[in-house]
Design a protein around this motif. Structure first.
Motif, PDB file in Angstrom:
ATOM      1  N   VAL A  65      43.760  30.418  45.249  1.00  0.00           N
ATOM      2  CA  VAL A  65      44.144  31.709  44.662  1.00  0.00           C
ATOM      3  C   VAL A  65      43.834  31.724  43.169  1.00  0.00           C
ATOM      4  CG1 VAL A  65      46.131  33.165  44.090  1.00  0.00           C
ATOM      5  CG2 VAL A  65      45.838  32.313  46.417  1.00  0.00           C
ATOM      6  N   ALA A  66      44.144  30.615  42.483  1.00  0.00           N
ATOM      7  CA  ALA A  66      43.873  30.543  41.043  1.00  0.00           C
ATOM      8  C   ALA A  66      42.366  30.640  40.780  1.00  0.00           C
ATOM      9  CB  ALA A  66      44.442  29.248  40.470  1.00  0.00           C
ATOM     10  N   GLY A  67      41.588  29.851  41.489  1.00  0.00           N
ATOM     11  CA  GLY A  67      40.136  29.887  41.292  1.00  0.00           C
ATOM     12  C   GLY A  67      39.524  31.205  41.737  1.00  0.00           C
ATOM     13  N   GLY A  68      39.998  31.720  42.862  1.00  0.00           N
ATOM     14  CA  GLY A  68      39.480  32.998  43.351  1.00  0.00           C
ATOM     15  C   GLY A  68      39.814  34.154  42.424  1.00  0.00           C
ATOM     16  N   GLY A  69      41.005  34.113  41.843  1.00  0.00           N
ATOM     17  CA  GLY A  69      41.371  35.154  40.877  1.00  0.00           C
ATOM     18  C   GLY A  69      40.471  35.140  39.655  1.00  0.00           C
ATOM     19  N   LEU A  70      40.157  33.939  39.166  1.00  0.00           N
ATOM     20  CA  LEU A  70      39.257  33.837  38.013  1.00  0.00           C
ATOM     21  C   LEU A  70      37.843  34.272  38.368  1.00  0.00           C
ATOM     22  CD1 LEU A  70      40.405  30.488  36.375  1.00  0.00           C
ATOM     23  CD2 LEU A  70      40.766  32.812  35.531  1.00  0.00           C
ATOM     24  N   MET A  71      37.365  33.849  39.531  1.00  0.00           N
ATOM     25  CA  MET A  71      36.018  34.259  39.954  1.00  0.00           C
ATOM     26  C   MET A  71      35.962  35.772  40.170  1.00  0.00           C
ATOM     27  SD  MET A  71      33.977  31.663  40.055  1.00  0.00           S
ATOM     28  CE  MET A  71      32.667  32.035  41.195  1.00  0.00           C
ATOM     29  N   GLY A  72      37.011  36.320  40.769  1.00  0.00           N
ATOM     30  CA  GLY A  72      37.056  37.763  40.970  1.00  0.00           C
ATOM     31  C   GLY A  72      37.111  38.516  39.656  1.00  0.00           C
ATOM     32  N   ALA A  73      37.852  37.989  38.694  1.00  0.00           N
ATOM     33  CA  ALA A  73      37.926  38.638  37.383  1.00  0.00           C
ATOM     34  C   ALA A  73      36.569  38.618  36.689  1.00  0.00           C
ATOM     35  CB  ALA A  73      38.981  37.951  36.518  1.00  0.00           C
ATOM     36  N   LEU A  74      35.874  37.495  36.776  1.00  0.00           N
ATOM     37  CA  LEU A  74      34.536  37.430  36.185  1.00  0.00           C
ATOM     38  C   LEU A  74      33.597  38.410  36.870  1.00  0.00           C
ATOM     39  CD1 LEU A  74      32.442  36.183  34.304  1.00  0.00           C
ATOM     40  CD2 LEU A  74      32.154  34.342  35.982  1.00  0.00           C
ATOM     41  N   LEU A  75      33.661  38.472  38.173  1.00  0.00           N
ATOM     42  CA  LEU A  75      32.820  39.400  38.914  1.00  0.00           C
ATOM     43  C   LEU A  75      33.165  40.850  38.571  1.00  0.00           C
ATOM     44  CD1 LEU A  75      30.566  39.679  40.971  1.00  0.00           C
ATOM     45  CD2 LEU A  75      32.295  39.570  42.772  1.00  0.00           C
ATOM     46  N   ALA A  76      34.457  41.143  38.449  1.00  0.00           N
ATOM     47  CA  ALA A  76      34.879  42.498  38.074  1.00  0.00           C
ATOM     48  C   ALA A  76      34.371  42.866  36.687  1.00  0.00           C
ATOM     49  CB  ALA A  76      36.403  42.601  38.129  1.00  0.00           C
ATOM     50  N   GLY A  84      42.187  47.545  34.292  1.00  0.00           N
ATOM     51  CA  GLY A  84      43.404  47.250  35.041  1.00  0.00           C
ATOM     52  C   GLY A  84      43.141  46.327  36.219  1.00  0.00           C
ATOM     53  N   PHE A  85      42.012  46.501  36.874  1.00  0.00           N
ATOM     54  CA  PHE A  85      41.637  45.637  37.997  1.00  0.00           C
ATOM     55  C   PHE A  85      41.383  44.220  37.511  1.00  0.00           C
ATOM     56  CE2 PHE A  85      38.557  44.229  41.297  1.00  0.00           C
ATOM     57  CZ  PHE A  85      39.403  44.354  42.389  1.00  0.00           C
ATOM     58  N   LEU A  86      40.697  44.114  36.387  1.00  0.00           N
ATOM     59  CA  LEU A  86      40.432  42.814  35.784  1.00  0.00           C
ATOM     60  C   LEU A  86      41.732  42.103  35.425  1.00  0.00           C
ATOM     61  CD1 LEU A  86      38.380  40.804  34.394  1.00  0.00           C
ATOM     62  CD2 LEU A  86      38.735  42.168  32.352  1.00  0.00           C
ATOM     63  N   LEU A  87      42.655  42.818  34.815  1.00  0.00           N
ATOM     64  CA  LEU A  87      43.936  42.227  34.430  1.00  0.00           C
ATOM     65  C   LEU A  87      44.760  41.814  35.653  1.00  0.00           C
ATOM     66  CD1 LEU A  87      44.903  44.554  31.452  1.00  0.00           C
ATOM     67  CD2 LEU A  87      43.998  42.221  31.364  1.00  0.00           C
ATOM     68  N   ALA A  88      44.701  42.594  36.726  1.00  0.00           N
ATOM     69  CA  ALA A  88      45.424  42.238  37.948  1.00  0.00           C
ATOM     70  C   ALA A  88      44.879  40.936  38.543  1.00  0.00           C
ATOM     71  CB  ALA A  88      45.323  43.368  38.965  1.00  0.00           C
ATOM     72  N   LEU A  89      43.568  40.768  38.523  1.00  0.00           N
ATOM     73  CA  LEU A  89      42.975  39.534  39.032  1.00  0.00           C
ATOM     74  C   LEU A  89      43.337  38.340  38.152  1.00  0.00           C
ATOM     75  CD1 LEU A  89      39.508  40.889  40.157  1.00  0.00           C
ATOM     76  CD2 LEU A  89      41.265  39.899  41.621  1.00  0.00           C
ATOM     77  N   LEU A  90      43.371  38.539  36.851  1.00  0.00           N
ATOM     78  CA  LEU A  90      43.780  37.455  35.954  1.00  0.00           C
ATOM     79  C   LEU A  90      45.251  37.091  36.170  1.00  0.00           C
ATOM     80  CD1 LEU A  90      41.926  38.406  32.651  1.00  0.00           C
ATOM     81  CD2 LEU A  90      41.441  36.485  34.183  1.00  0.00           C
ATOM     82  N   ALA A  91      46.093  38.090  36.408  1.00  0.00           N
ATOM     83  CA  ALA A  91      47.505  37.812  36.696  1.00  0.00           C
ATOM     84  C   ALA A  91      47.646  37.037  38.002  1.00  0.00           C
ATOM     85  CB  ALA A  91      48.289  39.123  36.759  1.00  0.00           C
ATOM     86  N   LEU A  92      46.878  37.412  39.011  1.00  0.00           N
ATOM     87  CA  LEU A  92      46.893  36.688  40.284  1.00  0.00           C
ATOM     88  C   LEU A  92      46.477  35.230  40.083  1.00  0.00           C
ATOM     89  CD1 LEU A  92      47.176  36.849  43.406  1.00  0.00           C
ATOM     90  CD2 LEU A  92      44.732  37.366  43.452  1.00  0.00           C
ATOM     91  N   ALA A  93      45.441  35.016  39.279  1.00  0.00           N
ATOM     92  CA  ALA A  93      44.999  33.651  38.988  1.00  0.00           C
ATOM     93  C   ALA A  93      46.095  32.867  38.266  1.00  0.00           C
ATOM     94  CB  ALA A  93      43.726  33.681  38.142  1.00  0.00           C
ATOM     95  N   GLY A  94      46.772  33.502  37.339  1.00  0.00           N
ATOM     96  CA  GLY A  94      47.858  32.828  36.621  1.00  0.00           C
ATOM     97  C   GLY A  94      49.007  32.463  37.539  1.00  0.00           C
ATOM     98  N   ILE A  95      49.366  33.350  38.439  1.00  0.00           N
ATOM     99  CA  ILE A  95      50.450  33.062  39.387  1.00  0.00           C
ATOM    100  C   ILE A  95      50.053  31.905  40.301  1.00  0.00           C
ATOM    101  CG2 ILE A  95      51.692  33.980  41.389  1.00  0.00           C
ATOM    102  CD1 ILE A  95      51.568  36.742  39.911  1.00  0.00           C
ATOM    103  N   GLY A  96      48.819  31.921  40.785  1.00  0.00           N
ATOM    104  CA  GLY A  96      48.336  30.820  41.616  1.00  0.00           C
ATOM    105  C   GLY A  96      48.366  29.501  40.865  1.00  0.00           C
TER     106      GLY A  96
END
Length: 112
Positions: A65-76, A84-96
């Protein structure tokens, strides 16, 4: 103003709706790496379920989840998704990441 760093900074700081110009190959490379990570996750979870070997899901999922959130944020970011989508993915990565650290944290044994 063709410097990519300047374009990126102005996009983030000013909130311009246009994404910075990035090469298509870079966005495609990040998308393929993200897809490969998802395939790896499915295979690792299936392997554990079938054989009991490998990492248990409780240990594996927070890392993914942490790695996927970071990869998703970079892709976004590369694709020009809303901030807002970028920040949500970064928050998901932080929680993971926090969950992963909690699972790995070992209390010190008392000496004495």
């Amino acid at each position: 103003m063709n410097d990519p760093i300047v374009l990126l900074w102005s996009w983030l700081a000013v909130g311009q709706p246009e994404a910075p110009l990035v090469p298509t190959w870079l966005t495609l490379t990040v998308a393929l790496a993200t897809a490969a990570m998802l395939v790896e996750a499915v295979l690792l979870l299936a392997w554990h379920r079938r054989t009991g070997g490998g990492l248990p899901p409780r240990s594996l999922l927070p890392t993914l989840v942490a790695g996927g959130g970071l990869m998703g944020a970079l892709l976004a970011l590369l694709a020009g998704a809303p901030l807002g989508f970028l920040l949500a993915l970064l928050a998901l990565a932080g929680i993971g990441h926090v969950v992963d650290l909690r699972h790995r944290w070992q209390p010190r044994s008392r000496q004495g």
